[in-house]
Design a protein around this motif. Structure first.
Motif, PDB file in Angstrom:
ATOM      1  N   LEU A  28     -21.609  47.880  15.468  1.00 50.15           N
ATOM      2  CA  LEU A  28     -20.891  46.722  16.002  1.00 50.15           C
ATOM      3  C   LEU A  28     -19.781  47.152  16.948  1.00 50.15           C
ATOM      4  CD1 LEU A  28     -20.311  43.701  16.095  1.00 50.15           C
ATOM      5  CD2 LEU A  28     -18.921  43.957  14.047  1.00 50.15           C
ATOM      6  N   ALA A  32     -19.571  46.203  20.852  1.00 50.28           N
ATOM      7  CA  ALA A  32     -18.404  45.509  21.410  1.00 50.28           C
ATOM      8  C   ALA A  32     -17.811  46.268  22.590  1.00 50.28           C
ATOM      9  CB  ALA A  32     -17.343  45.317  20.327  1.00 50.28           C
ATOM     10  N   HIS A  51     -18.837  38.488  16.856  1.00 55.33           N
ATOM     11  CA  HIS A  51     -18.765  39.799  16.202  1.00 55.33           C
ATOM     12  C   HIS A  51     -18.406  39.691  14.724  1.00 55.33           C
ATOM     13  CE1 HIS A  51     -19.412  41.722  19.940  1.00 55.33           C
ATOM     14  NE2 HIS A  51     -18.174  41.750  20.380  1.00 55.33           N
ATOM     15  N   LEU A 327     -12.276  47.081  15.795  1.00 47.64           N
ATOM     16  CA  LEU A 327     -12.923  46.083  16.631  1.00 47.64           C
ATOM     17  C   LEU A 327     -11.892  45.251  17.387  1.00 47.64           C
ATOM     18  CD1 LEU A 327     -15.458  44.603  17.577  1.00 47.64           C
ATOM     19  CD2 LEU A 327     -15.382  43.263  15.447  1.00 47.64           C
TER      20      LEU A 327
END
Length: 348
Positions: A28, A32, A51, A327
């Motif tokens: 992920l 991203a 996300h 993230l």
């Protein structure tokens, strides 16, 4: 933040290193980072929700532009209430900026001295905190005291403390992590003690001083010391991956709207929050942006000098392995890039 490798490694070792790194990096985060950059801030927020974040608020205050607030996701997921621009959010360690400003003001007023020791201010801690006689107030503000961090105690966030005494007890009589002034280590215990020192110097709760000398002059009417000053409906829900319940009812200190935090950080960076020698004192002890984390709430207060822009980012989802922290830092950097692109293509 996960970053690409800066050094070039040639041949077989590069292939092995790359495969090894990608195996352990959550896909992920890679996705991203690699996705094409959106054209707008709103598109980036919508992408962040995809996300896995439950809700987001972003406030942008850029010189020469009207301030903007963007939202995505939920204010309350269970009730299906959309994210609100003026929601209150738990700002966690961003509150240290307000504390450091208060220290600078009290030093300027002659009520505190940066060179006095922990032993001078809280003599009852001599013998219970190592090097109490050598740890200065300045060292505590700068996280150079060596005092262990009480929130690093095993399972702290599973059963968090509720009082000064309970929090302090977690580190009393433990060895210092290093001698005062010999290193740097972020420690929430420093600011636990600083707040106690300010209370003792003032003779009352230091948030009243922060309100009178910082919040009220800046007309920041949506900043509060804790949940007892607000209604829960005002507070954005917070979620922790693997935890079944909304975390908004957990007490974790200061709350504010993204706009209030943004206006404060702007005043911090342009100097309008200070008077007299306060700015000079502050510049010698602390930084001008910060981030915060408590379960369910990640917050970032950034100032981009090249853009002359304050950007506040609130994320209402955390996780045990802090993947969401990495993230969110990727998303923050992408928001800054979008602002840069918009500035570079602006007809003005």
């Amino acid at each position: 933040m996960i970053k690409p490798k800066a050094k070039k490694i040639f041949g077989f070792s590069l292939i092995i290193t790359s495969i090894f790194s990608l195996y352990f990096v959550p896909w992920l985060l890679v996705k991203a980072w690699l996705l094409p950059l959106p054209n707008t801030i709103q598109q980036q927020l919508d992408e962040a929700i995809e996300h896995g974040f439950d809700g987001m608020i972003v406030y942008i205050n850029q010189t020469g532009q009207p301030a903007q607030v963007y939202t995505a996701g939920w204010h309350n997921k269970e009730a299906k209430v959309a994210a609100k621009p003026k929601a209150l959010f738990k700002i966690a360690s961003i509150s240290k900026l307000y504390d450091a400003v208060a220290v600078a003001k009290l030093v300027n007023d002659g009520k505190l001295s940066l060179n006095k020791s922990l032993a001078d201010y809280l003599p009852e801690l001599v013998g219970q905190i190592q090097y109490a006689e050598s740890i200065t107030l300045k060292m505590m503000v700068e996280h150079r005291s060596g005092i262990p961090n009480f929130t690093d105690t095993e399972n702290f966030w599973g059963t968090p403390t509720e009082t000064y005494e309970e929090s302090l007890a977690l580190i009393l009589n433990k060895p210092a992590n290093f001698k005062p002034g010999d290193g740097y280590e972020y420690s929430n215990t420093n600011y636990l003690l600083i707040n106690k020192i300010m209370d003792e110097a003032l003779g009352y709760d230091n948030f009243q001083f922060i309100k009178a000398r910082t919040l009220t002059p800046l007309n920041l009417v949506n900043t509060y010391s804790g949940l007892d000053e607000v209604t829960l409906e005002q507070v954005m829900s917070g979620y922790h991956v693997g935890h079944p319940f909304d975390l908004k009812e957990d007490e974790h200190g200061m709350l504010a709207t993204a706009e209030d935090v943004g206006l404060f950080v702007k005043a911090l960076n342009d100097g309008s929050v200070f008077s007299g020698k306060e700015q000079e004192i502050y510049s010698s002890i602390y930084k001008f942006e910060h981030a915060g984390w408590v379960p369910g709430y990640q917050s970032f207060a950034n100032y981009y000098k090249d853009l002359d822009a304050v950007v506040i980012q609130f994320y209402s989802t955390t996780d045990p392995k802090l993947y969401n922290w990495n993230l969110s830092e990727i998303i923050n950097s992408r928001i800054a890039k979008i602002l840069t692109n918009q500035k570079n293509t602006s007809p003005n």
